[in-house]
Design a protein around this motif. Structure first.
Motif, mmCIF file in Angstrom:
data_model
loop_
_atom_site.group_PDB
_atom_site.id
_atom_site.type_symbol
_atom_site.label_atom_id
_atom_site.label_comp_id
_atom_site.label_asym_id
_atom_site.label_seq_id
_atom_site.Cartn_x
_atom_site.Cartn_y
_atom_site.Cartn_z
ATOM 1 N N ASP A 7 0.847 -1.189 0.000
ATOM 2 C CA ASP A 7 0.000 0.000 0.000
ATOM 3 C C ASP A 7 0.889 1.250 0.000
ATOM 4 O O ASP A 7 2.115 1.166 0.041
ATOM 5 C CB ASP A 7 -0.954 -0.001 1.198
ATOM 6 C CG ASP A 7 -0.220 -0.174 2.520
ATOM 7 O OD1 ASP A 7 1.028 0.006 2.535
ATOM 8 O OD2 ASP A 7 -0.874 -0.486 3.535
ATOM 9 N N GLU A 8 0.238 2.393 -0.011
ATOM 10 C CA GLU A 8 1.006 3.636 -0.076
ATOM 11 C C GLU A 8 1.854 3.867 1.166
ATOM 12 O O GLU A 8 3.017 4.304 1.038
ATOM 13 C CB GLU A 8 0.076 4.826 -0.318
ATOM 14 C CG GLU A 8 0.824 6.135 -0.521
ATOM 15 C CD GLU A 8 -0.092 7.269 -0.932
ATOM 16 O OE1 GLU A 8 0.403 8.416 -1.016
ATOM 17 O OE2 GLU A 8 -1.279 7.014 -1.169
ATOM 18 N N SER A 67 4.979 1.955 0.751
ATOM 19 C CA SER A 67 5.820 2.571 -0.282
ATOM 20 C C SER A 67 6.577 3.764 0.271
ATOM 21 O O SER A 67 7.749 3.981 -0.054
ATOM 22 C CB SER A 67 4.960 3.003 -1.473
ATOM 23 O OG SER A 67 4.310 1.894 -2.054
ATOM 24 N N ARG A 68 5.907 4.554 1.101
ATOM 25 C CA ARG A 68 6.579 5.723 1.681
ATOM 26 C C ARG A 68 7.652 5.290 2.683
ATOM 27 O O ARG A 68 8.668 5.969 2.862
ATOM 28 C CB ARG A 68 5.565 6.644 2.339
ATOM 29 C CG ARG A 68 4.577 7.240 1.346
ATOM 30 C CD ARG A 68 3.841 8.441 1.912
ATOM 31 N NE ARG A 68 2.932 8.991 0.924
ATOM 32 C CZ ARG A 68 3.297 9.797 -0.073
ATOM 33 N NH1 ARG A 68 4.567 10.131 -0.202
ATOM 34 N NH2 ARG A 68 2.413 10.256 -0.931
ATOM 35 N N ASP A 98 0.324 0.950 -10.762
ATOM 36 C CA ASP A 98 -0.389 1.121 -9.501
ATOM 37 C C ASP A 98 -0.047 2.484 -8.887
ATOM 38 O O ASP A 98 1.111 2.753 -8.531
ATOM 39 C CB ASP A 98 -0.015 -0.004 -8.537
ATOM 40 C CG ASP A 98 -0.978 -0.096 -7.351
ATOM 41 O OD1 ASP A 98 -1.508 0.960 -6.937
ATOM 42 O OD2 ASP A 98 -1.174 -1.221 -6.859
ATOM 43 N N ARG A 99 -1.033 3.373 -8.735
ATOM 44 C CA ARG A 99 -0.788 4.720 -8.221
ATOM 45 C C ARG A 99 -0.386 4.718 -6.751
ATOM 46 O O ARG A 99 0.294 5.631 -6.284
ATOM 47 C CB ARG A 99 -2.026 5.587 -8.423
ATOM 48 C CG ARG A 99 -2.346 5.863 -9.885
ATOM 49 C CD ARG A 99 -3.502 6.831 -10.015
ATOM 50 N NE ARG A 99 -3.753 7.150 -11.422
ATOM 51 C CZ ARG A 99 -4.704 7.987 -11.830
ATOM 52 N NH1 ARG A 99 -5.491 8.586 -10.926
ATOM 53 N NH2 ARG A 99 -4.869 8.212 -13.117
ATOM 54 N N ALA A 100 -0.825 3.717 -6.012
ATOM 55 C CA ALA A 100 -0.457 3.649 -4.599
ATOM 56 C C ALA A 100 1.043 3.426 -4.420
ATOM 57 O O ALA A 100 1.594 3.724 -3.350
ATOM 58 C CB ALA A 100 -1.244 2.538 -3.903
ATOM 59 N N LEU A 101 1.683 2.906 -5.461
ATOM 60 C CA LEU A 101 3.113 2.609 -5.389
ATOM 61 C C LEU A 101 3.961 3.702 -6.047
ATOM 62 O O LEU A 101 5.141 3.474 -6.346
ATOM 63 C CB LEU A 101 3.398 1.253 -6.050
ATOM 64 C CG LEU A 101 2.614 0.073 -5.472
ATOM 65 C CD1 LEU A 101 2.967 -1.208 -6.194
ATOM 66 C CD2 LEU A 101 2.883 -0.081 -3.983
ATOM 67 N N LYS A 102 3.380 4.877 -6.269
ATOM 68 C CA LYS A 102 4.116 5.960 -6.918
ATOM 69 C C LYS A 102 5.387 6.361 -6.175
ATOM 70 O O LYS A 102 6.397 6.684 -6.815
ATOM 71 C CB LYS A 102 3.221 7.179 -7.103
ATOM 72 C CG LYS A 102 3.850 8.281 -7.952
ATOM 73 C CD LYS A 102 2.881 9.423 -8.176
ATOM 74 C CE LYS A 102 3.511 10.453 -9.105
ATOM 75 N NZ LYS A 102 4.781 10.989 -8.594
ATOM 76 N N PRO A 103 5.428 6.367 -4.826
ATOM 77 C CA PRO A 103 6.704 6.674 -4.163
ATOM 78 C C PRO A 103 7.836 5.748 -4.578
ATOM 79 O O PRO A 103 8.983 6.178 -4.684
ATOM 80 C CB PRO A 103 6.363 6.524 -2.673
ATOM 81 C CG PRO A 103 4.907 6.829 -2.600
ATOM 82 C CD PRO A 103 4.317 6.262 -3.861
#
Length: 847
Positions: A483-484, A487-488, A516-521
């Protein structure tokens, strides 16, 4: 009242004292015989008046009355004569133009050298100066102090007897130290009125176009001048010192420029050009040579080379380049000292080599091999023992440090499934004792036995769990488990704590993971830019190629530690040309600007507007490093020999892990702009520190320490406003040597402390010791080609003041004259005298 100036405005700007007086003058005094005739006529008229009144025989006036009337008539004649001469009153302002002797004292780092004076004539001069038969080796800066301070500062006092003395120190930039009043000036504490030359020194331009700092210099006496000189300057720029000092005085008279230096013209214009400048301005330069002019005997360790990091039990080399002067044919002993970075002193000798000095001072490079040292930072000093009568001893050693990393690098490998890549990489890392591997295979059952040296039963999701790892490998993971917030957390591990991240692409999950946008970091950490049309490209080029396509190692990356498969660049190129073949890859748009591309697709069909498709790339992100592999077929390289496959993966993971280990502690790191500094150069320390929970340390300031020659000095690092946990401070080294900078942090318990440390090396600037001998020829040229200057040896310094004249001047400035006759007072005097005469004549019944 307006003033009529009789001197130039430039000179008036240098006046320091004003004296005012008023005088009365006659404007029309006849000259020569006309003056004599006029005076004779006035005397004759007065005599005639007296004679006529004396022989006046009329009744009614006594002789006394007649003599009084004669006096009044003569007074009228004298008054008329004075009016004809036009008396005027003039205001005279007398201004003193101060003259100056400029004294330039060399404080470059070469003035800190200690000379043994092998030249007999120079040795005799030093003996004469020090009043001893056998002078000891002495620093040049001490000779400066002795020359200017000997016999109650006799030289300075003699220079100040006739002119003001403006004392400068200089290296690459001149700096005013004192303005000494002349012997004929008021020596009171308040001094006399300060001149424009002293209080408003013009700003001279620096090479970068900026203005030099103006300096206010109050007058002081010779006794108040400090003669403590710090020889730490980076270069010797005599030309700039002369020009700035002369230009600072504007139009004031300059009696002479006295230069005390070793003549190392290693920056700025030559001695000839500087002398020409002085000659054009009619300024004599008197040069006093400081130091030993004989050819030096010197060996210099030019460079010490060692890897920044080495893994425990791996061999590494410590090499050195040496040069020598005046030692042709001699044999030198080269020693390697080793010590722990937390220790002090030179350490212990661990190896020794003998080298022979070839023609022209050439020496073959010296290499020492080390292996089996303990974990931690080790300091290696390559040193040549000081030779007899060696000119410079401070350049006989060089220090370099090697950070020996613990044998086991902690690796967390997360894979979507048990691919061939996963199987061979995990086997390699489990066998290699330098790695501690933990695996999380997403496709495995919860009850399955996990691979790895350290078995984990869940995915690390807390900072305390994840931040224990040095490298995280994402081997085509399924994105559903992330999840985000996780990732952070990975982003913090890389950017703040120096961890490493590697993403390897494969067909099953990579397209979904990178969308996957949640994994952008995590996407932002990777060294590549994702292509939004990657699926279309895959459909066009096919999901699998039956024949492997070659890969290309860019020329700029052949020397990168990850791709080195041979002992040299040629062997590396041949190895990759033989084994590189690609059957599938995930296409990306391009590498990011800060990334280094290690591999590109060599097929002409696998290109876009930015060149061949990127197959492998790495980059630095914050404090850490990240990597990207666009394919999962490195396991195929094993058919060319397992050694190449193993070497590639070990080098890749070690490279990514080094970022977290460079700071010496997982709780923080100390950063400097360089590992090597010149003496006198400011050292800026930046600290990134965390508390026991790996959160940014929240303090206004912390105390650091730097240690050199067993002497510890505290340094305050203040919190930076632009980021939590960042601290910064600076100091200026005052001596050469190895500086150990450290910060102590509280541990998990009250009794535990964790040290974050870094070591730097401070040495003299190379240009200051490349020619350590006193450059007598350049100083002679500087003096004798100026306007009547001369060169003096150090024991002749007392003769310099005798040649410098007193050039101060007195300039009178007259105001416009004010007429004294053309006013009511003159008219009243004249009318009063005539009226008095008329009244007296009437009273005494005279015509």
């Amino acid at each position: 009242m307006n003033l009529v100036l009789t001197v130039s405005a430039a000179l008036l700007g240098q006046a320091t004292r004003n004296e005012e007086e008023f005088v009365t003058e006659l404007r029309h005094v006849p000259e020569g015989w006309f003056g004599v005739g006029g005076l004779a006529l006035l005397v004759a008229l007065c005599w005639a008046v007296v004679w006529m009144y004396r022989h006046e025989g009329r009744i009614g006036a006594t002789v006394r009355v007649r003599m009084f009337l004669a006096f009044v008539r003569c007074a009228v004649l004298v008054t008329l004569a004075v009016i004809l001469l036009e008396p005027v009153r003039v205001r005279i302002l007398r201004q003193w133009i101060d003259s100056y002797t400029i004294v330039l004292v060399d404080t470059s780092s070469s003035m800190g050298l200690t000379d043994t004076y092998r030249d007999e004539s120079a040795k005799k001069r030093v003996a004469s100066l020090l009043a001893t038969d056998d002078p000891p080796p002495i620093r040049r800066a001490e000779l400066l102090k002795h020359i200017l301070g000997q016999a109650d500062r006799q030289v300075l006092q003699a220079l100040a007897d006739n002119n003001r003395v403006k004392l400068y120190t200089f290296s690459d930039q001149p700096q005013v130290q004192a303005l000494i009043h002349a012997g004929w000036e008021d020596a009171s504490p308040s001094g006399s009125v300060q001149s424009t030359a002293d209080s408003q020194e013009p700003a001279a331009s620096t090479p970068d176009g900026n203005a030099a700092r103006r300096t206010d210099s109050p007058l002081v006496s010779v006794e108040d001048v400090s003669l403590t000189f710090s020889a730490t300057g980076a270069a010797t720029n005599i030309d700039r010192a002369v020009r700035r000092a002369v230009e600072s005085l504007g139009g004031a008279p300059i009696a002479a420029v006295v230069v005390l230096s070793d003549g190392g013209f290693n920056q700025g214009a030559s001695a000839e050009e500087t002398a020409r400048y002085a000659r054009e301005r009619r300024v004599p330069i008197y040069a006093i040579g400081i130091g030993d002019p004989s050819r030096p005997r010197n060996v210099r360790v030019v460079e010490a080379i060692a890897p920044e990091n080495a893994f425990q039990n791996d061999p590494f080399s410590v090499s050195a380049r040496l040069t020598a002067e005046g030692l042709d044919g001699e044999t030198l002993i080269v020693q390697l000292y080793e010590r722990d970075a937390t220790g002090s002193g030179e350490g212990r000798i661990v190896d020794t080599r003998s080298v022979r000095v070839g023609p022209g001072g050439s020496i073959e490079p010296v290499t020492f091999e080390r292996q089996g040292v303990g974990v931690g930072r080790h300091v290696y000093t390559i040193q040549v023992p000081v030779l007899e009568s060696e000119t410079v001893s401070e350049d006989n050693s060089r220090t370099v440090s090697v950070n020996v990393i613990e044998a086991q690098t902690r690796v967390l490998l997360i894979a979507g499934g048990p691919s061939w890549e996963y199987r061979f990489v995990t086997r390699l890392l489990q066998r290699d004792k330098t790695f501690d591997l933990a695996c999380w295979l997403q496709s495995a059952d919860l009850s399955a036995v996990r691979d790895g040296n350290t078995v984990i039963d869940h995915l690390p999701v807390l900072a305390e769990e994840l931040f224990e790892y040095d490298v995280v490998i994402l081997m085509d993971p399924a994105p559903e488990e992330f999840d985000e917030p996780w990732s952070r957390l990975v982003d913090r591990l890389i950017t703040e704590y120096g961890g490493g991240l590697l993403y390897t692409a494969a067909r099953p999950h990579t397209p979904e993971f990178l969308r996957d946008r949640a994994l952008k970091p995590i996407h932002d950490l990777l060294p590549i830019t994702v292509d939004p049309e990657a699926d279309l490209v895959l459909n066009r080029i096919g999901h699998y190629q039956l024949r492997g396509a070659p890969l290309d190692i860019p020329r700029a990356s052949v020397g990168h530690p990850i791709v080195q498969l041979g002992d040299d660049a040629t062997a590396t190129k041949l190895a990759w040309r033989e084994m590189g073949d690609i059957h599938w890859h995930y296409p990306v748009r391009r590498e990011k600007p800060a990334a280094t591309v290690l591999m590109r697709h060599a097929s002409p069909n696998m290109r876009n507007a930015y060149g061949g498709h990127v197959l492998a790339a790495v980059q630095y992100v914050g404090a850490g490093r990240t990597g990207f592999l666009a394919f999962d077929g490195t396991w195929r390289w094993r058919r060319y020999g397992t050694a190449r496959f193993d070497r590639f993966w070990v080098q890749l993971i070690r490279f990514l892990a080094e970022g977290k280990l460079l700071g010496g502690s997982k709780r923080g790191m100390l950063l400097t702009e360089s590992d090597n500094y010149s003496l006198g150069e400011a050292v800026t320390i930046t600290a990134r520190l965390f508390n026991a929970r790996y959160e940014p340390l929240q303090r206004d300031q912390i105390t650091a320490r730097y240690t050199v020659d067993n002497e510890k000095t505290e340094l305050v690092l203040t919190a930076r406003a632009d980021g939590a946990g960042w601290f910064e401070g600076r100091f200026v080294p005052d001596r050469t040597g190895s500086y150990r900078i450290s910060v102590e942090l509280p541990g998990a318990s009250a009794a535990e402390t964790i040290e974050v440390a870094r070591e730097i090396r401070v040495s003299r600037p190379n240009i200051e010791i490349l020619r350590p001998q006193m450059a007598r020829a350049e100083l002679v040229t500087l003096a004798e080609q100026s306007f009547g200057g001369r060169y003096f040896e150090m024991d002749q310094a007392h003769q310099v003041p005798e040649l410098i004249p007193d050039l101060h001047a007195e300039i009178p400035i007259r105001s416009r004259p004010t007429a004294l006759w053309d006013n009511w007072i003159s008219f009243s005097i004249l009318m009063g005298l005539l009226t008095l005469e008329w009244a007296m004549r009437k009273w005494n019944r005279l015509l």
